[in-house]
Design a protein around this motif. Structure first.
Motif, PDB file in Angstrom:
ATOM      1  N   LEU A  14       0.863  -1.191   0.000  1.00  0.00           N
ATOM      2  CA  LEU A  14       0.000   0.000   0.000  1.00  0.00           C
ATOM      3  C   LEU A  14       0.895   1.235   0.000  1.00  0.00           C
ATOM      4  N   SER A  15       0.928   1.925  -1.143  1.00  0.00           N
ATOM      5  CA  SER A  15       1.836   3.069  -1.284  1.00  0.00           C
ATOM      6  C   SER A  15       1.048   4.367  -1.391  1.00  0.00           C
ATOM      7  N   TYR A  16       1.778   5.438  -1.210  1.00  0.00           N
ATOM      8  CA  TYR A  16       1.174   6.764  -1.335  1.00  0.00           C
ATOM      9  C   TYR A  16       0.891   7.130  -2.794  1.00  0.00           C
ATOM     10  N   ASP A  17       1.492   6.394  -3.735  1.00  0.00           N
ATOM     11  CA  ASP A  17       1.334   6.732  -5.151  1.00  0.00           C
ATOM     12  C   ASP A  17       0.010   6.253  -5.732  1.00  0.00           C
ATOM     13  N   GLU A  18      -0.658   5.336  -5.055  1.00  0.00           N
ATOM     14  CA  GLU A  18      -1.925   4.843  -5.577  1.00  0.00           C
ATOM     15  C   GLU A  18      -3.097   5.533  -4.875  1.00  0.00           C
ATOM     16  N   ILE A  19      -4.249   5.432  -5.505  1.00  0.00           N
ATOM     17  CA  ILE A  19      -5.424   6.180  -5.034  1.00  0.00           C
ATOM     18  C   ILE A  19      -5.822   5.751  -3.630  1.00  0.00           C
ATOM     19  N   LEU A  20      -5.822   4.428  -3.382  1.00  0.00           N
ATOM     20  CA  LEU A  20      -6.254   3.940  -2.075  1.00  0.00           C
ATOM     21  C   LEU A  20      -5.335   4.462  -0.975  1.00  0.00           C
ATOM     22  N   SER A  35      -3.184   7.078  -1.024  1.00  0.00           N
ATOM     23  CA  SER A  35      -3.243   8.536  -0.876  1.00  0.00           C
ATOM     24  C   SER A  35      -4.562   8.984  -0.256  1.00  0.00           C
ATOM     25  N   SER A  36      -5.661   8.288  -0.572  1.00  0.00           N
ATOM     26  CA  SER A  36      -6.966   8.649   0.000  1.00  0.00           C
ATOM     27  C   SER A  36      -6.988   8.412   1.503  1.00  0.00           C
ATOM     28  N   LEU A  37      -6.485   7.262   1.940  1.00  0.00           N
ATOM     29  CA  LEU A  37      -6.446   6.977   3.374  1.00  0.00           C
ATOM     30  C   LEU A  37      -5.520   7.943   4.113  1.00  0.00           C
ATOM     31  N   ALA A  38      -4.410   8.300   3.463  1.00  0.00           N
ATOM     32  CA  ALA A  38      -3.497   9.263   4.087  1.00  0.00           C
ATOM     33  C   ALA A  38      -4.162  10.629   4.242  1.00  0.00           C
ATOM     34  N   CYS A  39      -4.896  11.056   3.218  1.00  0.00           N
ATOM     35  CA  CYS A  39      -5.587  12.354   3.287  1.00  0.00           C
ATOM     36  C   CYS A  39      -6.659  12.345   4.381  1.00  0.00           C
ATOM     37  N   CYS A  89      -0.971   7.687  13.367  1.00  0.00           N
ATOM     38  CA  CYS A  89      -0.264   6.401  13.363  1.00  0.00           C
ATOM     39  C   CYS A  89      -0.656   5.535  12.177  1.00  0.00           C
ATOM     40  N   SER A  90      -1.827   5.823  11.595  1.00  0.00           N
ATOM     41  CA  SER A  90      -2.226   5.049  10.410  1.00  0.00           C
ATOM     42  C   SER A  90      -1.296   5.319   9.231  1.00  0.00           C
ATOM     43  N   LEU A  91      -0.594   6.473   9.247  1.00  0.00           N
ATOM     44  CA  LEU A  91       0.349   6.770   8.160  1.00  0.00           C
ATOM     45  C   LEU A  91       1.522   5.798   8.161  1.00  0.00           C
ATOM     46  N   ALA A  92       1.846   5.229   9.324  1.00  0.00           N
ATOM     47  CA  ALA A  92       2.951   4.266   9.398  1.00  0.00           C
ATOM     48  C   ALA A  92       2.619   2.964   8.672  1.00  0.00           C
ATOM     49  N   PHE A  93       1.322   2.738   8.418  1.00  0.00           N
ATOM     50  CA  PHE A  93       0.908   1.519   7.713  1.00  0.00           C
ATOM     51  C   PHE A  93       0.989   1.687   6.201  1.00  0.00           C
ATOM     52  N   ILE A  94       1.193   2.918   5.719  1.00  0.00           N
ATOM     53  CA  ILE A  94       1.254   3.193   4.282  1.00  0.00           C
ATOM     54  C   ILE A  94       2.719   3.324   3.879  1.00  0.00           C
ATOM     55  N   GLY A  95       3.069   2.806   2.725  1.00  0.00           N
ATOM     56  CA  GLY A  95       4.445   2.828   2.245  1.00  0.00           C
ATOM     57  C   GLY A  95       5.069   1.454   2.295  1.00  0.00           C
ATOM     58  N   VAL A 109      -3.898  -4.385   4.862  1.00  0.00           N
ATOM     59  CA  VAL A 109      -3.412  -3.171   5.517  1.00  0.00           C
ATOM     60  C   VAL A 109      -4.461  -2.067   5.431  1.00  0.00           C
ATOM     61  N   ALA A 110      -5.133  -1.964   4.292  1.00  0.00           N
ATOM     62  CA  ALA A 110      -6.164  -0.939   4.129  1.00  0.00           C
ATOM     63  C   ALA A 110      -7.317  -1.154   5.111  1.00  0.00           C
ATOM     64  N   VAL A 111      -7.675  -2.404   5.344  1.00  0.00           N
ATOM     65  CA  VAL A 111      -8.745  -2.710   6.299  1.00  0.00           C
ATOM     66  C   VAL A 111      -8.339  -2.288   7.707  1.00  0.00           C
ATOM     67  N   GLU A 112      -7.083  -2.562   8.070  1.00  0.00           N
ATOM     68  CA  GLU A 112      -6.625  -2.183   9.402  1.00  0.00           C
ATOM     69  C   GLU A 112      -6.597  -0.658   9.566  1.00  0.00           C
ATOM     70  N   ILE A 113      -6.145   0.045   8.533  1.00  0.00           N
ATOM     71  CA  ILE A 113      -6.142   1.520   8.591  1.00  0.00           C
ATOM     72  C   ILE A 113      -7.571   2.044   8.715  1.00  0.00           C
ATOM     73  N   PHE A 114      -8.469   1.445   7.955  1.00  0.00           N
ATOM     74  CA  PHE A 114      -9.874   1.873   8.010  1.00  0.00           C
ATOM     75  C   PHE A 114     -10.438   1.652   9.418  1.00  0.00           C
ATOM     76  N   ALA A 115     -10.073   0.539  10.050  1.00  0.00           N
ATOM     77  CA  ALA A 115     -10.562   0.273  11.407  1.00  0.00           C
ATOM     78  C   ALA A 115      -9.997   1.296  12.394  1.00  0.00           C
ATOM     79  N   ILE A 116      -8.721   1.649  12.231  1.00  0.00           N
ATOM     80  CA  ILE A 116      -8.113   2.651  13.115  1.00  0.00           C
ATOM     81  C   ILE A 116      -8.816   3.996  12.956  1.00  0.00           C
ATOM     82  N   LEU A 117      -9.014   4.409  11.704  1.00  0.00           N
ATOM     83  CA  LEU A 117      -9.652   5.701  11.451  1.00  0.00           C
ATOM     84  C   LEU A 117     -11.104   5.696  11.919  1.00  0.00           C
ATOM     85  N   SER A 118     -11.811   4.597  11.669  1.00  0.00           N
ATOM     86  CA  SER A 118     -13.232   4.532  12.042  1.00  0.00           C
ATOM     87  C   SER A 118     -13.407   4.566  13.558  1.00  0.00           C
ATOM     88  N   SER A 119     -12.614   3.743  14.253  1.00  0.00           N
ATOM     89  CA  SER A 119     -12.753   3.707  15.716  1.00  0.00           C
ATOM     90  C   SER A 119     -12.329   5.035  16.339  1.00  0.00           C
TER      91      SER A 119
END
Length: 763
Positions: free
Chosen positions: A487-493, A495-499, A545-551, A715-725
């Protein structure tokens, strides 16, 4: 005789060959001149030259030893024919050239028609062996009887018509072939390519023109066309006045359509209609198809035979006594030698002829196979000819024996392009050949290679699996390195989660700033303002901390991100637990009958956050020191891709870290739920209960979602759970307070918070 494409010409007599040899005697090299002299002497002693009887007999014996046209394979048997040599190749050698010709055009489904003779049977057997060795198959084999049988001809033509084989090898003589070709022409079989050897491919004896149409585009072998220096000039210089030869005069009349005045046998015609021969007509005006002075095939073999004997005589003459090849080093007397002595020298000749070709004999007395490949072409004016399109040289390096100029080939009218002769069409890319039961190997089905496999480049009947770090290309012909996925910052998923993470962090920071600005208002001071600050700061770090999961994962990020997530959320939940207990204890302080009133003075909420957080930190330290997370390449997560992901190291310790957070969340939810009905105007435990319900729902839902996804989606699911909770905690706990601070400042009073203002109780 002189080889002719269309019509037979006069044969070269000894005079003609002698003249050609004399013309070649201009060499200044003494040895070459001596060899030429031996060749001339040999012709002078020939029976029709009138030499001495004894010498003629000796040379006649030599003549029986070197043949220029007999290709019978049996003559290579030195037990039966020890003194036989030839300058033409063994007929069985043609088989190798025909098999290579079939292979060159990728004709794997071939029919064979051979004559019912020793030569035909042995040729068929060798052809079958060579074609099958090259990966081809025999579609059918039919035998032409030596005695003409129309029943056999009808049967063979029917087989040819029904067969899928386009390439048909005809291994027989012209006498056997005529009836077959006549029947094939009646059935208008023009979609086949006929292949043959020298026995019929350069023949002009077919009686009907429709046979030529059937054979148009055929391929055949012919003895090598050689060059004899000066021989063309001699053929053009022939005059009846020079050679008192009846054949010459007969040829003259046929070539120039004239009559010799002394020809009394010519039918009586009116004198006005007769064209008299003068003998001065120009031979170079005749069509080369009639008087061919360019293609010397068997004449060339005669030339080589003459010079083979001449070189043998030259070596015999130059023999040094004491160093000779015979007993006690003796030499043969060139003027009184025995036939076996001359045979020894002829067997061992090795020289370059006047055309530069190497001439020698192998152990069987044969010369290497060197043939021209001809294409039978029918021209628009109705004439036909043999066009040389290539050659086969058995002495060439392996793989370079056959040379063909494809642009010279004219196929029959049934084929605008090179014909195809296969039992089954070639498999498309990425498909392997599957042999059909009961069928020959050339008849097959095509099956696609399985996932992760490519077609074996050395065996198209099997697929091979790519290495673990590679994956087939789109055509399944070669293995390419698998693309690395994360999961990189260069793809839509990514970059969207990072934003989203940054936006929520900024929103939390704005709430924090609002609380700092309104820090002296009752609603901020309620339920411990410091805990609210700490919770907001923890939520900001939780979003970040969810940014640490991207890259791209590495050792550092794998160790940090799960630990950071565990510690930050432990702080958040312990703060919420402390806030909930604070509410309970405040209510107990105002209730004289509460048993918890004695605990108010102990200030328990102050110790909850550091104690609960320290327990999580200790668990994380144990986890990192014993079995820390690390980055790994997962080859099996997704087909055709390498997923870089974090391996959590010890699954037990990772489960303990998550389980501890779950215990804290469960305790917070239970305490908040029990205190939700406390009689207070602004009861924060209700909002804490809602926030913990959202938190629990997100993480309970996360478990099956996490287990059902692969690769970067995990990884995207885990980030989504962090952001949602985190967003659930922020909205449920702080949105009501922000609502009052910004939109209803009149409610932000001590009277409203304590419930003493009756007017606000109903709101």
């Amino acid at each position: 005789m002189v080889q002719n494409n269309m019509m037979k010409t006069i044969p070269p007599s000894s005079d003609q060959m002698l003249w050609a040899v004399r013309k070649n005697q201009s060499s200044t090299n003494a040895a070459d001149s001596e060899i030429d002299s031996y060749a001339i002497h040999w012709f002078n002693l020939a029976p029709d030259r009138g030499g001495g009887r004894k010498e003629r007999s000796r040379i006649k014996e030599a003549l029986t030893e070197v043949s220029y046209a007999s290709a019978q394979p049996l003559l290579s048997d030195k037990l039966q024919f020890p003194s036989f040599l030839r300058t033409v190749y063994n007929a069985n050698y043609e088989v190798f050239a025909l098999a290579q010709l079939v292979k060159h055009f990728n004709w794997t489904w071939v029919g064979i028609i051979s004559s019912d003779s020793d030569l035909g049977r042995s040729g068929n057997q060798l052809l079958t062996q060579e074609i099958e060795k090259n990966g081809g198959c025999i579609a059918f084999h039919e035998t032409l009887p030596i005695v003409s049988s129309m029943a056999s001809v009808f049967r063979i033509v029917d087989v040819v018509k029904k067969s899928r084989a386009t390439a048909i090898i005809v291994y027989c003589t012209i006498e056997n072939l005529i009836s077959l070709m006549e029947e094939a022409s009646l059935h208008n079989i023009t979609d086949k390519v006929w292949l043959g050897g020298t026995s019929w491919t350069i023949s002009s004896d077919f009686p009907r023109k429709d046979i030529l149409i059937t054979l148009n585009g055929s391929l055949g072998l012919a003895a090598q066309n050689g060059k004899i220096p000066g021989f063309k000039d001699f053929l053009y210089s022939i005059r009846p006045s020079i050679s008192d030869d009846l054949l010459t005069k007969t040829f003259w009349e046929n070539a120039f359509h004239c009559v010799w005045p002394a020809n009394e046998t010519f039918p009586a015609l009116p004198e006005d209609n007769i064209v008299w021969c003068t003998g001065e007509e120009s031979l170079d005006s005749i069509d080369p198809n009639i008087y061919d002075v360019y293609n010397f095939r068997f004449t060339y073999k005669v030339h080589n035979a003459v010079f083979a004997v001449a070189h043998a005589l030259h070596q015999m003459k130059n023999c040094v006594p004491g160093k000779g090849p015979f007993k006690n080093g003796s030499c043969a007397d060139i003027y009184n030698h025995r036939p076996w002595q001359l045979l020894y020298y002829i067997k061992n000749v090795d020289f370059n002829n006047t055309a530069g070709e190497r001439i020698f004999f192998d152990a069987n007395g044969d010369v290497p196979l060197n043939v021209d490949i001809l294409n039978w072409q029918l021209f628009p004016n109705g004439s036909n000819g043999y066009v040389s399109i290539g050659s086969f040289d058995a002495a060439a390096p392996r793989g370079q024996e056959i040379k063909i100029q494809h642009n010279k080939i004219l196929w029959n009218s049934g084929h605008s392009q090179m014909p195809v002769s296969v039992c089954s069409d070639p498999c498309p890319r990425g498909h392997r050949r599957a042999t059909l039961q009961g069928e020959k190997i050339c008849c097959f089905d095509c099956l696609p290679c399985s996932e992760g496999e490519i077609l074996n480049p050395r065996d198209d009947s099997e697929c091979i699996k790519c290495p673990e770090d590679k994956w087939p290309d789109s055509t399944k012909e070669k293995c390419l390195p698998k693309p690395i996925q994360f999961l990189s910052y260069d793809e839509i998923l990514g970059s969207s989660l990072a934003c989203i993470s940054v936006l929520f962090c900024l929103f939390t920071f704005s709430v924090f700033c609002l609380f700092v600005v309104k820090r002296k208002t009752p609603i901020v001071k309620a339920n411990n303002r410091e805990l609210s600050y700490l919770l907001l700061i923890s939520l900001m770090f939780g979003f970040l901390c969810s940014l640490a999961f991207i890259g791209r994962p590495n050792l550092i990020t794998c160790m940090i991100r799960q630990v950071m997530f565990a510690v930050i959320f432990s702080v958040c939940i312990s703060v919420i637990l402390a806030k909930t207990i604070t509410v309970v204890m405040i209510f107990s302080a105002t209730n004289p009958d509460s048993k918890l009133k004695k605990l108010v003075g102990l200030r328990i909420p102050i110790y909850i956050v550091p104690v609960c957080t320290m327990v999580q930190i200790i668990l994380c330290i144990i986890w990192l020191t014993s079995a820390a997370p690390f980055a790994e390449f997962n080859m099996a997560a997704e087909l055709g891709k390498i997923v870089i992901e974090c391996n959590e190291g010890s699954k037990v310790l990772f489960s303990c870290v998550l389980g501890y957070m779950g215990v804290l969340a469960a305790i917070s939810l239970l305490v908040a739920f029990l205190a939700r009905k406390l009689p207070d105007t602004f009861n924060e435990t209700k909002f804490i209960t809602f926030s913990m319900l959202v938190f629990a729902s997100v993480w309970v839902t996360f478990i099956p979602a996490y287990l059902s996804t692969k690769g970067k989606q995990t990884v995207a699911v885990e980030i989504f759970a962090i952001l949602s909770s985190s967003a659930g905690l922020l909205v449920c706990i702080f949105f009501p307070k922000c609502y009052i601070i910004l939109l209803h400042p009149e409610m932000n009073s001590k009277q409203y918070i304590t419930g003493r203002n009756v007017r606000y109780r109903g709101t």
